[in-house]
Write a protein that holds these residues in place. Structure first.
Motif, PDB file in Angstrom:
ATOM      1  N   SER A  64     -32.549  36.838  47.683  1.00 38.33           N
ATOM      2  CA  SER A  64     -32.327  37.232  46.296  1.00 38.33           C
ATOM      3  C   SER A  64     -33.612  37.363  45.502  1.00 38.33           C
ATOM      4  CB  SER A  64     -31.402  36.214  45.625  1.00 38.33           C
ATOM      5  OG  SER A  64     -31.984  34.919  45.663  1.00 38.33           O
ATOM      6  N   ARG A  65     -34.694  36.771  46.004  1.00 40.82           N
ATOM      7  CA  ARG A  65     -35.989  36.883  45.330  1.00 40.82           C
ATOM      8  C   ARG A  65     -36.822  38.045  45.861  1.00 40.82           C
ATOM      9  NH1 ARG A  65     -38.737  31.999  47.134  1.00 40.82           N
ATOM     10  NH2 ARG A  65     -37.455  32.390  48.967  1.00 40.82           N
ATOM     11  N   GLY A  66     -36.257  38.789  46.804  1.00 38.16           N
ATOM     12  CA  GLY A  66     -36.979  39.908  47.383  1.00 38.16           C
ATOM     13  C   GLY A  66     -37.918  39.506  48.502  1.00 38.16           C
ATOM     14  N   LYS A  67     -37.811  38.277  48.999  1.00 37.07           N
ATOM     15  CA  LYS A  67     -38.672  37.800  50.077  1.00 37.07           C
ATOM     16  C   LYS A  67     -38.067  38.174  51.425  1.00 37.07           C
ATOM     17  CE  LYS A  67     -41.163  35.814  46.913  1.00 37.07           C
ATOM     18  NZ  LYS A  67     -42.455  36.434  46.491  1.00 37.07           N
ATOM     19  N   TYR A  68     -38.907  38.613  52.346  1.00 38.27           N
ATOM     20  CA  TYR A  68     -38.435  38.964  53.678  1.00 38.27           C
ATOM     21  C   TYR A  68     -37.993  37.713  54.431  1.00 38.27           C
ATOM     22  CZ  TYR A  68     -40.781  43.369  52.648  1.00 38.27           C
ATOM     23  OH  TYR A  68     -41.175  44.544  52.068  1.00 38.27           O
ATOM     24  N   ILE A  69     -36.871  37.818  55.121  1.00 34.38           N
ATOM     25  CA  ILE A  69     -36.322  36.686  55.866  1.00 34.38           C
ATOM     26  C   ILE A  69     -35.874  37.155  57.249  1.00 34.38           C
ATOM     27  CG2 ILE A  69     -35.574  35.399  53.816  1.00 34.38           C
ATOM     28  CD1 ILE A  69     -32.750  36.500  54.303  1.00 34.38           C
ATOM     29  N   SER A  70     -35.611  36.193  58.116  1.00 33.24           N
ATOM     30  CA  SER A  70     -35.056  36.495  59.431  1.00 33.24           C
ATOM     31  C   SER A  70     -33.540  36.608  59.322  1.00 33.24           C
ATOM     32  CB  SER A  70     -35.409  35.385  60.431  1.00 33.24           C
ATOM     33  OG  SER A  70     -34.584  35.453  61.579  1.00 33.24           O
ATOM     34  N   SER A  71     -32.991  37.713  59.827  1.00 29.13           N
ATOM     35  CA  SER A  71     -31.529  37.875  59.819  1.00 29.13           C
ATOM     36  C   SER A  71     -30.849  36.897  60.770  1.00 29.13           C
ATOM     37  CB  SER A  71     -31.165  39.313  60.202  1.00 29.13           C
ATOM     38  OG  SER A  71     -31.634  39.619  61.505  1.00 29.13           O
ATOM     39  N   PHE A  72     -31.567  36.452  61.759  1.00 32.84           N
ATOM     40  CA  PHE A  72     -31.038  35.540  62.781  1.00 32.84           C
ATOM     41  C   PHE A  72     -31.086  34.086  62.303  1.00 32.84           C
ATOM     42  CE2 PHE A  72     -31.668  34.644  67.674  1.00 32.84           C
ATOM     43  CZ  PHE A  72     -30.553  33.827  67.670  1.00 32.84           C
ATOM     44  N   HIS A  73     -32.198  33.701  61.676  1.00 33.58           N
ATOM     45  CA  HIS A  73     -32.451  32.281  61.440  1.00 33.58           C
ATOM     46  C   HIS A  73     -32.380  31.821  59.985  1.00 33.58           C
ATOM     47  CE1 HIS A  73     -33.691  32.368  65.600  1.00 33.58           C
ATOM     48  NE2 HIS A  73     -34.681  33.204  65.334  1.00 33.58           N
ATOM     49  N   ASP A  74     -32.597  32.698  59.024  1.00 32.72           N
ATOM     50  CA  ASP A  74     -32.744  32.262  57.637  1.00 32.72           C
ATOM     51  C   ASP A  74     -31.479  32.386  56.796  1.00 32.72           C
ATOM     52  OD1 ASP A  74     -35.411  31.367  57.643  1.00 32.72           O
ATOM     53  OD2 ASP A  74     -36.168  33.412  57.522  1.00 32.72           O
ATOM     54  N   ILE A  75     -30.491  33.100  57.249  1.00 29.43           N
ATOM     55  CA  ILE A  75     -29.230  33.196  56.513  1.00 29.43           C
ATOM     56  C   ILE A  75     -28.326  32.067  56.992  1.00 29.43           C
ATOM     57  CG2 ILE A  75     -27.188  34.610  56.083  1.00 29.43           C
ATOM     58  CD1 ILE A  75     -28.972  37.056  56.455  1.00 29.43           C
ATOM     59  N   LYS A 120     -35.697  39.609  69.892  1.00 28.61           N
ATOM     60  CA  LYS A 120     -37.011  39.439  70.518  1.00 28.61           C
ATOM     61  C   LYS A 120     -38.158  39.967  69.655  1.00 28.61           C
ATOM     62  CE  LYS A 120     -34.891  39.552  75.097  1.00 28.61           C
ATOM     63  NZ  LYS A 120     -34.783  40.241  76.406  1.00 28.61           N
ATOM     64  N   GLU A 121     -37.870  40.214  68.369  1.00 31.45           N
ATOM     65  CA  GLU A 121     -38.902  40.659  67.435  1.00 31.45           C
ATOM     66  C   GLU A 121     -39.008  39.683  66.265  1.00 31.45           C
ATOM     67  OE1 GLU A 121     -38.468  44.680  66.188  1.00 31.45           O
ATOM     68  OE2 GLU A 121     -38.104  45.447  68.218  1.00 31.45           O
ATOM     69  N   PRO A 122     -40.216  39.475  65.731  1.00 29.96           N
ATOM     70  CA  PRO A 122     -40.380  38.571  64.590  1.00 29.96           C
ATOM     71  C   PRO A 122     -39.532  39.004  63.400  1.00 29.96           C
ATOM     72  CG  PRO A 122     -42.518  39.143  65.528  1.00 29.96           C
ATOM     73  CD  PRO A 122     -41.508  40.038  66.181  1.00 29.96           C
ATOM     74  N   LEU A 123     -38.882  38.043  62.752  1.00 28.96           N
ATOM     75  CA  LEU A 123     -37.969  38.237  61.627  1.00 28.96           C
ATOM     76  C   LEU A 123     -36.661  38.911  62.034  1.00 28.96           C
ATOM     77  CD1 LEU A 123     -40.271  39.128  58.595  1.00 28.96           C
ATOM     78  CD2 LEU A 123     -39.421  36.887  59.317  1.00 28.96           C
ATOM     79  N   ASN A 124     -36.541  39.295  63.285  1.00 26.08           N
ATOM     80  CA  ASN A 124     -35.267  39.776  63.842  1.00 26.08           C
ATOM     81  C   ASN A 124     -34.605  40.862  62.998  1.00 26.08           C
ATOM     82  OD1 ASN A 124     -35.118  36.372  63.940  1.00 26.08           O
ATOM     83  ND2 ASN A 124     -35.417  37.488  65.847  1.00 26.08           N
ATOM     84  N   PRO A 125     -35.288  42.002  62.786  1.00 25.62           N
ATOM     85  CA  PRO A 125     -34.660  43.101  62.045  1.00 25.62           C
ATOM     86  C   PRO A 125     -33.509  43.700  62.847  1.00 25.62           C
ATOM     87  CG  PRO A 125     -36.654  43.870  63.101  1.00 25.62           C
ATOM     88  CD  PRO A 125     -36.617  42.376  63.316  1.00 25.62           C
ATOM     89  N   ILE A 126     -32.727  44.540  62.210  1.00 28.29           N
ATOM     90  CA  ILE A 126     -31.672  45.273  62.904  1.00 28.29           C
ATOM     91  C   ILE A 126     -32.275  46.578  63.421  1.00 28.29           C
ATOM     92  CG2 ILE A 126     -29.461  46.462  62.644  1.00 28.29           C
ATOM     93  CD1 ILE A 126     -28.754  44.383  60.506  1.00 28.29           C
ATOM     94  N   LYS A 127     -32.011  46.882  64.690  1.00 32.85           N
ATOM     95  CA  LYS A 127     -32.527  48.108  65.293  1.00 32.85           C
ATOM     96  C   LYS A 127     -31.463  48.697  66.201  1.00 32.85           C
ATOM     97  CE  LYS A 127     -34.616  46.129  69.487  1.00 32.85           C
ATOM     98  NZ  LYS A 127     -33.841  46.952  70.459  1.00 32.85           N
ATOM     99  N   GLN A 128     -31.690  49.930  66.669  1.00 33.70           N
ATOM    100  CA  GLN A 128     -30.768  50.531  67.618  1.00 33.70           C
ATOM    101  C   GLN A 128     -31.202  50.173  69.031  1.00 33.70           C
ATOM    102  OE1 GLN A 128     -29.920  54.644  66.923  1.00 33.70           O
ATOM    103  NE2 GLN A 128     -28.501  54.831  68.644  1.00 33.70           N
TER     104      GLN A 128
END
Length: 344
Positions: A64-75, A120-128
């Motif tokens: 909510s503060r606009g800070k980048y987070i890991s979708s896997f670990h930080d939510i 297997k990527e830092p911050l675990n973004p969503i990819k195809q």
């Protein structure tokens, strides 16, 4: 019998605790997904990098503060007004309030691109997903078009590939646990949806346990009357049968055999599903605290303060900025619209 693992104390809004590590936030600092003093849930945003339907596409999540987070670990796994409540034991019946969990949408309903959390990527973004150099899409198998639910995963869960499941006799698939959200809305890629669990299907995917949790968004118009797997049968007749058929056949157009299921393809109830989720959360905690070997999995995070993988906000920003800049132009492969009529 399945062993019921212990469950850590979860987020208490007034104290501003982190659900992952039970560490209190510094004064004036709110952890992503936790409640502020006004009682509102933190909202999440996304940032696209690269071009959709290309190998370089990445979708990063922001708090909510606009800070980048890991979708896997930080939510946080838990959401909603009952963050202080634990998941009940398998035989305990829920009374009153439901257990509400956060789901991350990887594939919106009716779409075909096989999007996934990049573990297997830092911050675990969503990819195809890419296989043998080609972007992956699921086939349209009559009468379905793409994915027939909003498909995604529960954060802070991990199907441990070192753990052999007592019921399936197979090891975990090394991913967060999957979710099929059956509500009436078509969700957005990267959307964080609060859902309640209804049941579970046990898929055996190429020899690995691959649980598929059936859930419904708490904001869905039908959520008030659907509370378990039997309610799905009552109010959405044919949907569970279509779900089994979809998972059984979806790899056949690629030349692979039909998938198999645990429990002869029968759905397990909410209590069983919550027990599975509970176990995978415990495996994730071992992973994020370096007590279990995750292999190539990246555990980079900014909010799990007791984790050795915790990084700074500047480090997280640098990770995102190292990705290609966003591009608006995109198009899917033409064969995505092809239909497949499989003999029964």
């Amino acid at each position: 019998m399945r062993a019921v693992l212990g469950w850590s104390r979860l987020v208490r809004p007034a104290e501003r605790w982190c659900g992952a590590c039970t560490k209190q936030a510094p004064p004036g600092f709110l952890l992503a997904g936790c409640r502020g003093l006004d009682g509102r849930m933190a909202q999440y945003g996304t940032e696209q990098r690269g071009r959709l339907h290309s190998p370089d596409y990445r979708l990063y999540l922001k708090d909510s503060r606009g800070k980048y987070i890991s979708s896997f670990h930080d939510i946080p796994l838990f959401a909603g007004p009952n963050e202080e409540n634990e998941i009940p034991a398998k035989k305990t019946k829920l009374s009153g309030n439901e257990v509400v969990l956060n789901m991350i949408v990887e594939v919106p309903r009716w779409t075909n691109a096989k999007m996934e959390i990049a573990t297997k990527e830092p911050l675990n973004p969503i990819k195809q997903d890419v296989k043998e150099g080609k972007l992956r899409y699921v086939a349209n198998i009559f009468p379905h078009k793409g994915y027939i639910w909003n498909y995604g995963a529960f954060p802070q869960t991990w199907e441990d590939p070192h753990h052999k499941d007592d019921d399936t006799g197979c090891y975990g698939d090394n991913d967060p646990i999957d979710v099929c959200e059956i509500g009436s809305k078509v969700r957005s890629l990267g959307e964080v949806v609060q859902v309640k669990v209804l049941g579970l299907l046990g898929l055996i995917d190429e020899g690995e346990s691959d649980w598929k949790v059936i859930a419904i968004g708490v904001d869905d118009p039908e959520s008030e009357k659907i509370h378990g797997i039997d309610d799905v049968r009552k109010f959405k007749p044919g949907y569970l049968e279509a779900t089994v058929d979809w998972f059984r056949l979806y790899k056949v157009p690629d030349g692979k055999p039909e998938n198999r299921f645990a429990f002869n393809g029968k759905f397990k109830d909410k209590a069983f599903a919550l027990d599975i989720i509970k176990s995978t959360h415990e495996y994730w905690k071992a992973l994020i605290h370096k007590k279990s070997d995750g292999g190539a999995i990246k555990c980079t995070n900014i909010l799990v303060g007791t984790s050795p993988y915790c990084c700074s906000e500047n480090d997280a920003r640098a990770i995102v900025e190292s990705s290609p800049p966003p591009e608006e132009k995109h198009s899917a492969a033409r064969e995505v619209d092809q239909w497949h009529f499989l003999g029964q």
